[in-house]
Design a protein around this motif. Structure first.
Motif, mmCIF file in Angstrom:
data_model
loop_
_atom_site.group_PDB
_atom_site.id
_atom_site.type_symbol
_atom_site.label_atom_id
_atom_site.label_comp_id
_atom_site.label_asym_id
_atom_site.label_seq_id
_atom_site.Cartn_x
_atom_site.Cartn_y
_atom_site.Cartn_z
ATOM 1 N N ILE A 254 0.844 -1.204 0.000
ATOM 2 C CA ILE A 254 0.000 0.000 0.000
ATOM 3 C C ILE A 254 0.874 1.247 0.000
ATOM 4 O O ILE A 254 0.640 2.197 -0.761
ATOM 5 C CB ILE A 254 -0.940 -0.006 1.228
ATOM 6 N N HIS A 255 1.897 1.238 0.858
ATOM 7 C CA HIS A 255 2.829 2.371 0.930
ATOM 8 C C HIS A 255 3.513 2.592 -0.425
ATOM 9 O O HIS A 255 3.636 3.735 -0.887
ATOM 10 C CB HIS A 255 3.862 2.096 2.020
ATOM 11 N N ALA A 256 3.947 1.500 -1.054
ATOM 12 C CA ALA A 256 4.644 1.605 -2.342
ATOM 13 C C ALA A 256 3.735 2.156 -3.430
ATOM 14 O O ALA A 256 4.137 3.016 -4.220
ATOM 15 C CB ALA A 256 5.195 0.236 -2.748
ATOM 16 N N PHE A 257 2.502 1.667 -3.490
ATOM 17 C CA PHE A 257 1.551 2.168 -4.487
ATOM 18 C C PHE A 257 1.277 3.663 -4.268
ATOM 19 O O PHE A 257 1.181 4.437 -5.225
ATOM 20 C CB PHE A 257 0.243 1.381 -4.432
ATOM 21 N N CYS A 258 1.139 4.060 -2.996
ATOM 22 C CA CYS A 258 0.903 5.481 -2.698
ATOM 23 C C CYS A 258 2.088 6.329 -3.141
ATOM 24 O O CYS A 258 1.916 7.417 -3.705
ATOM 25 C CB CYS A 258 0.649 5.669 -1.202
ATOM 26 N N LYS A 259 3.295 5.840 -2.882
ATOM 27 C CA LYS A 259 4.504 6.585 -3.243
ATOM 28 C C LYS A 259 4.664 6.729 -4.749
ATOM 29 O O LYS A 259 5.260 7.695 -5.230
ATOM 30 C CB LYS A 259 5.744 5.906 -2.656
ATOM 31 N N THR A 260 4.156 5.764 -5.508
ATOM 32 C CA THR A 260 4.260 5.833 -6.971
ATOM 33 C C THR A 260 3.044 6.528 -7.591
ATOM 34 O O THR A 260 2.888 6.534 -8.807
ATOM 35 C CB THR A 260 4.407 4.419 -7.579
ATOM 36 N N GLY A 261 2.180 7.076 -6.728
ATOM 37 C CA GLY A 261 1.029 7.826 -7.228
ATOM 38 C C GLY A 261 -0.128 6.961 -7.697
ATOM 39 O O GLY A 261 -1.058 7.459 -8.334
ATOM 40 N N LYS A 262 -0.080 5.657 -7.389
ATOM 41 C CA LYS A 262 -1.147 4.747 -7.825
ATOM 42 C C LYS A 262 -2.095 4.496 -6.656
ATOM 43 O O LYS A 262 -2.179 3.386 -6.106
ATOM 44 C CB LYS A 262 -0.545 3.440 -8.336
ATOM 45 N N LEU A 263 -2.804 5.549 -6.269
ATOM 46 C CA LEU A 263 -3.664 5.473 -5.089
ATOM 47 C C LEU A 263 -4.824 4.504 -5.285
ATOM 48 O O LEU A 263 -5.262 3.847 -4.337
ATOM 49 C CB LEU A 263 -4.201 6.868 -4.740
ATOM 50 N N VAL A 269 -5.823 -2.824 -2.826
ATOM 51 C CA VAL A 269 -5.152 -3.727 -1.879
ATOM 52 C C VAL A 269 -5.730 -3.532 -0.481
ATOM 53 O O VAL A 269 -6.033 -4.502 0.225
ATOM 54 C CB VAL A 269 -3.626 -3.477 -1.865
ATOM 55 N N PHE A 270 -5.905 -2.270 -0.094
ATOM 56 C CA PHE A 270 -6.406 -1.953 1.253
ATOM 57 C C PHE A 270 -7.783 -2.550 1.492
ATOM 58 O O PHE A 270 -8.026 -3.197 2.524
ATOM 59 C CB PHE A 270 -6.450 -0.433 1.430
ATOM 60 N N TRP A 271 -8.702 -2.349 0.554
ATOM 61 C CA TRP A 271 -10.077 -2.811 0.755
ATOM 62 C C TRP A 271 -10.219 -4.317 0.611
ATOM 63 O O TRP A 271 -11.257 -4.886 0.984
ATOM 64 C CB TRP A 271 -11.022 -2.082 -0.206
ATOM 65 N N ARG A 272 -9.170 -4.990 0.079
ATOM 66 C CA ARG A 272 -9.208 -6.455 -0.062
ATOM 67 C C ARG A 272 -8.405 -7.170 1.040
ATOM 68 O O ARG A 272 -8.256 -8.389 1.003
ATOM 69 C CB ARG A 272 -8.638 -6.873 -1.417
ATOM 70 N N MET A 273 -7.909 -6.418 2.020
ATOM 71 C CA MET A 273 -7.050 -7.022 3.041
ATOM 72 C C MET A 273 -7.771 -8.143 3.792
ATOM 73 O O MET A 273 -7.208 -9.225 4.001
ATOM 74 C CB MET A 273 -6.563 -5.960 4.028
ATOM 75 N N GLU A 274 -9.013 -7.894 4.198
ATOM 76 C CA GLU A 274 -9.743 -8.909 4.948
ATOM 77 C C GLU A 274 -10.035 -10.134 4.081
ATOM 78 O O GLU A 274 -10.017 -11.267 4.569
ATOM 79 C CB GLU A 274 -11.030 -8.311 5.514
ATOM 80 N N GLU A 275 -10.276 -9.902 2.801
ATOM 81 C CA GLU A 275 -10.494 -11.015 1.867
ATOM 82 C C GLU A 275 -9.244 -11.880 1.769
ATOM 83 O O GLU A 275 -9.327 -13.102 1.575
ATOM 84 C CB GLU A 275 -10.854 -10.445 0.489
ATOM 85 N N LEU A 276 -8.071 -11.244 1.935
ATOM 86 C CA LEU A 276 -6.803 -11.974 1.887
ATOM 87 C C LEU A 276 -6.411 -12.534 3.255
ATOM 88 O O LEU A 276 -5.314 -13.057 3.424
ATOM 89 C CB LEU A 276 -5.693 -11.040 1.375
ATOM 90 N N ASN A 286 -2.760 4.461 8.213
ATOM 91 C CA ASN A 286 -1.879 5.622 8.041
ATOM 92 C C ASN A 286 -1.359 5.745 6.614
ATOM 93 O O ASN A 286 -1.234 6.849 6.080
ATOM 94 C CB ASN A 286 -0.704 5.546 9.020
ATOM 95 N N ALA A 287 -1.037 4.606 6.019
ATOM 96 C CA ALA A 287 -0.541 4.621 4.634
ATOM 97 C C ALA A 287 -1.597 5.193 3.695
ATOM 98 O O ALA A 287 -1.298 6.022 2.821
ATOM 99 C CB ALA A 287 -0.142 3.215 4.203
ATOM 100 N N MET A 288 -2.854 4.765 3.868
ATOM 101 C CA MET A 288 -3.925 5.266 3.014
ATOM 102 C C MET A 288 -4.234 6.731 3.302
ATOM 103 O O MET A 288 -4.448 7.523 2.382
ATOM 104 C CB MET A 288 -5.191 4.421 3.207
ATOM 105 N N ILE A 289 -4.264 7.096 4.579
ATOM 106 C CA ILE A 289 -4.536 8.492 4.953
ATOM 107 C C ILE A 289 -3.478 9.411 4.374
ATOM 108 O O ILE A 289 -3.788 10.474 3.809
ATOM 109 C CB ILE A 289 -4.609 8.617 6.498
#
Length: 522
Positions: A254-263, A269-276, A286-289
């Motif tokens: 999540i942090h990496a995607f945010c850093k590359t501008g791919k929010l 990934v964030f919303w599928r965490m529980e599915e995984l 914090n990463a998403m915020i």
């Protein structure tokens, strides 16, 4: 034997890579949800078999030496072993290690003893055998120390030979797949990221997959080197290979995607965490915020923070700092200040980052009183000041024309052993130019260059504008020439200041004396 391995290895591993690329699927069927459930997992259809035996059999004098050495070793007859040490060879040491491979203590004693004998140097093969023995015995720290000796040299790349030797000696040592996993982790921790990547690919070609924890170590090392793009790609490789991520993996992704501008992908990934099978934690939130705040979606970030309590999570200092910074970027300093007091009511103490964000924000609004009040509050609460704090204070004061107070803070930061940087000098130079203290501004410019800082266009702009307004057009033009000599392009405001100065002095015709490279700009 070693020379034989060196000749055949690169070709073999190149063939392995080609074969692996041909026998695996490479493209997910759906990329829109960041490698979601519709992907096709990449699996090795025909994993390469691990060889049963690849070390030549000992014969004649070699066999005699090995049997005698082993017999004396198990009886701890080190004096006798010292007498025959002059005939040690890597081949003989390898065979003694194979005889002792079920006794890691004895094998290690012999390995260390051999390494201390005059004229003897361990080969990659003897290191790999010892690595097998220690890893099989779960002595991972000792195994890592052994392998680090082999991968340490900066000249050449022993990586392919190390891996192939481990493969060749795997069955002889009755080893465990963990040995390759540990090798992958060692390369990751050593920041030898290309070697780590190679080991990952070669492991898969033999049908061996690293643990999630080792993959996390690799991702962590990539993030430290700001290789966010590779982390995103590697995450896809993990899923395609059937390696299940855990919450630490997903947080890094999540942090990496945010850093590359791919929010959007970060959100997938964030919303599928529980599915995984992973529950989002404070780090995930914090990463998403932070990602939302960086692209100006502060409202969405605030909503996510309010949802944390629903999940039983408590915002921390990182949460509030991200939100305060996001609000300040949107010039909503009043709202940021509300969060500043809210976090304190929640029992969180603002840190240096919090205060730096607010001091910068109030400085941008020319609210010198608030910047100084926050500075005093930092001192009263024992919060550590740093270079960023002083730069923010100096910039705020210089912007408000209070260069004397700014100079006081410069002396204070120097007394505290903080080195002024390019931002410090720019703030002071700009402040002195605003106050028509051109001579002092130039002195600071000279000190800046002497200290090795490269002046940016914005510094030249402050100097040239100040010189023109002060009527010193000749020095202004020379400064412009220096700016161009540093491959910096003047903007329209600089030319406007020069032309206006020439017009006021009645020397408008002198514009034709500008350097040739500037005439096109004019």
């Amino acid at each position: 034997m070693n020379s034989m391995i060196k000749i055949g290895l690169p070709l073999k591993l190149k063939w392995v890579s080609v074969l692996f690329s041909k026998i695996t699927t490479t493209t997910p069927t759906h990329m829109g949800d960041a490698w979601g459930p519709k992907l096709r997992r990449r699996r090795v259809l025909f994993p390469l078999p691990l060889p049963k035996c690849s070390i030549p059999e000992a014969k004649g004098p070699d066999m005699d030496f090995i049997n005698v050495a082993y017999s004396n070793l198990i009886h701890a007859h080190w004096d006798f072993l010292s007498q025959i040490a002059s005939t040690l060879t890597p081949f003989r040491v390898s065979h003694v290690l194979l005889k002792t491979h079920r006794d890691h203590v004895l094998a290690r004693q012999f390995f260390n003893w051999a390494g201390q004998q005059s004229g003897f140097i361990h080969s990659i093969e003897t290191h790999c055998l010892m690595f097998h023995i220690l890893t099989r015995a779960n002595k991972f720290k000792a195994a890592e120390a052994i392998m680090r000796r082999v991968i340490a040299p900066k000249v050449g790349n022993p990586g392919p030979e190390i891996f192939q030797t481990l493969v060749n000696t795997y069955r002889l040592c009755d080893s465990t797949p963990r040995v390759f996993d540990v090798l992958f982790m060692i390369y990751a921790h050593s920041n030898k990221l290309r070697n780590a990547r190679d080991v990952f690919c070669w492991m898969k070609s033999y049908g061996i997959l690293p643990t999630t924890e080792t993959c996390n170590a690799y991702c962590s090392s990539l993030l430290k080197r700001n290789r966010h793009d590779i982390v995103c790609h590697f995450y896809g490789e993990m899923l395609l290979s059937g390696i299940s991520p855990n919450v630490y993996t997903l947080n890094m992704v999540i942090h990496a995607f945010c850093k590359t501008g791919k929010l959007q992908k970060a959100g997938d990934v964030f919303w599928r965490m529980e599915e995984l099978g992973c529950s989002p934690n404070v780090v995930s939130m914090n990463a998403m915020i932070d990602g939302y705040c960086k692209i100006g979606l502060v409202t969405a970030a605030l909503k996510l923070m309010r949802e944390m309590s629903v999940k039983g999570l408590v915002p921390d200092i990182i949460t509030y700092n991200a939100l305060i910074h996001g609000l300040c970027k949107e010039e909503k300093v009043h709202d940021a200040n509300k969060l500043f007091y809210e976090m304190q009511r929640m029992g969180l103490s603002p840190n240096t980052v919090t205060y730096n964000i607010l001091i910068n924000a109030y400085g941008d609004q020319n609210d010198i009183e608030m910047t100084l009040r926050l500075h005093e509050e930092m001192i009263q609460k024992g919060v550590q000041l740093n270079v960023v704090t002083y730069n923010a204070l100096i910039r705020s004061l210089c912007k408000g024309g209070k260069t004397r107070k700014a100079n006081y803070f410069l002396k204070e930061m120097t007394a505290k052993k903080f080195e002024a940087n390019a931002s410090t000098f720019y703030a002071l130079i700009d402040g002195h130019c605003r106050r028509k203290n051109i001579e002092q501004a130039f002195q600071l410019y000279k000190i800046m260059v002497k200290k090795g800082f490269t002046p940016h266009a914005i510094i030249f702009k402050a100097l040239i504008t100040g010189l023109c307004e002060d009527g010193d057009l000749q020095v202004g033009i020379k400064t412009l020439e220096e700016m161009v000599s540093r491959a910096l392009v003047p903007d329209a405001e600089i030319f406007y200041a020069l032309i206006q100065g020439l017009w006021k002095s009645g020397k408008i015709k002198d514009t034709i004396k500008f350097p040739v490279e500037l005439q096109t700009e004019v």
